[in-house]
Design an enzyme around this catalytic site. Structure first.
Site, PDB file in Angstrom:
ATOM      1  N   TRP A  64       0.854  -1.189   0.000  1.00 53.93           N
ATOM      2  CA  TRP A  64       0.000   0.000   0.000  1.00 53.93           C
ATOM      3  C   TRP A  64       0.892   1.243   0.000  1.00 53.93           C
ATOM      4  CZ3 TRP A  64      -5.091   0.296  -0.780  1.00 53.93           C
ATOM      5  CH2 TRP A  64      -5.714   1.532  -0.544  1.00 53.93           C
ATOM      6  N   HIS A  81       0.321  -5.270   7.290  1.00 54.10           N
ATOM      7  CA  HIS A  81      -0.686  -5.342   6.219  1.00 54.10           C
ATOM      8  C   HIS A  81      -0.032  -5.595   4.860  1.00 54.10           C
ATOM      9  CE1 HIS A  81      -3.995  -3.845   8.871  1.00 54.10           C
ATOM     10  NE2 HIS A  81      -2.931  -3.433   9.546  1.00 54.10           N
ATOM     11  N   HIS A 122      -3.187 -10.739   4.086  1.00 51.85           N
ATOM     12  CA  HIS A 122      -3.179 -10.432   5.517  1.00 51.85           C
ATOM     13  C   HIS A 122      -4.597 -10.212   6.020  1.00 51.85           C
ATOM     14  CE1 HIS A 122      -3.561  -6.396   3.776  1.00 51.85           C
ATOM     15  NE2 HIS A 122      -4.111  -6.067   4.917  1.00 51.85           N
ATOM     16  N   HIS A 136      -7.577  -1.911  13.599  1.00 54.04           N
ATOM     17  CA  HIS A 136      -7.028  -1.150  12.472  1.00 54.04           C
ATOM     18  C   HIS A 136      -7.721   0.219  12.323  1.00 54.04           C
ATOM     19  CE1 HIS A 136      -4.855  -0.494   8.847  1.00 54.04           C
ATOM     20  NE2 HIS A 136      -5.702  -0.984   7.995  1.00 54.04           N
ATOM     21  N   HIS A 190     -13.707   0.565   5.782  1.00 53.48           N
ATOM     22  CA  HIS A 190     -13.053  -0.090   6.918  1.00 53.48           C
ATOM     23  C   HIS A 190     -13.817   0.180   8.222  1.00 53.48           C
ATOM     24  CE1 HIS A 190      -9.365  -0.705   4.445  1.00 53.48           C
ATOM     25  NE2 HIS A 190      -9.124  -1.663   5.307  1.00 53.48           N
ATOM     26  N   GLU A 231      -7.520  -9.551   3.375  1.00 52.22           N
ATOM     27  CA  GLU A 231      -7.166  -8.761   2.190  1.00 52.22           C
ATOM     28  C   GLU A 231      -5.975  -9.393   1.484  1.00 52.22           C
ATOM     29  OE1 GLU A 231      -8.548  -4.350   3.764  1.00 52.22           O
ATOM     30  OE2 GLU A 231      -6.579  -5.081   4.349  1.00 52.22           O
TER      31      GLU A 231
HETATM   32 ZN   LIG Z   1      -5.154  -4.378   5.942  1.00 55.51          ZN
END
Ligand SMILES: [Zn+2]
Length: 209
Positions: A19, A49, A53, A59, A163, A175
């Protein structure tokens, strides 16, 4: 005879896609038999992450559950893989056609499995779950949701809202799956994230049959 297990996790490797803004994934052999050592030893450093994961509620929810508190029920048992041909985001209309049952574990296969993972850079246009569709999943009472790229919510879209809605409702999120080899249908799921104390996420190995 039972069919063989299929691994739907992506391999963790040095410098892999992550990410944007998250820490790099570094995997380096720091002791090597090639250099005369008695064993090989690898050092690992990455975001929780990275790759395939799970997200714990912590989170996005300040006092949410952390990885070591996760019950095993959401990650072991029967699951359903749905295939969706969305071009942008998964919408409520897409989900209404699927007849999602309460207490289900659901995995969504999209074009991400073949397209996004094949790219050499982070795919900002991956298929994600729109916030109202996230709320629909909560309303259906699903236990677990799995997606085939690095986030349930979109990039520069409704990543935060999606989220907050799903993790706020106690849905366990997987994910970074790669479902390219998986046909839609019912499977047995085993997904075991690392037991990281106090963590908001953890890498996991995921298999289906
Ligand atoms: Zn994540």
């Amino acid at each position: 005879m039972k069919r063989p297990w299929k691994d739907v996790s992506v391999a963790l490797r040095d410098g892999m896609i992550h990410w944007p803004g998250d820490p790099e994934c570094h995997i380096k052999r720091v002791v090597s038999m090639d250099d005369g050592a008695v064993c090989n030893l690898t050092h690992l450093s990455m975001s929780a992450h990275t790759g395939t994961h799970m997200d714990a509620p912590r989170h996005f929810i300040a006092d949410g559950m952390t990885m070591e508190q996760m019950p095993l029920e959401p990650v072991i048992g029967r699951c359903r893989v749905f295939e969706l041909d969305c071009e942008d985001q998964i919408t409520v209309d897409d989900l209404k056609k699927l007849k999602i049952a309460p207490r289900q574990r659901v995995l969504f296969k999209t074009r991400n499995s073949t397209r996004s993972w094949a790219m050499n850079e982070f795919d900002k246009d991956f298929v994600s779950i729109r916030a109202d569709a996230a709320q629909y999943l909560v309303d259906q009472g699903v236990v677990t949701v799995g997606v085939d790229y690095l986030s349930i919510g979109g990039f520069n879209k409704d990543g935060v809202e999606t989220h907050q809605i799903m993790l706020g409702a106690g849905i366990w999120v997987i994910e970074g799956l790669n479902l390219a080899e998986i046909k839609p249908g019912y499977y047995e799921l085993i997904c075991l994230p690392l037991k990281l104390e106090g963590a908001d996420g953890a890498p996991c190995r995921v298999v289906l049959r």
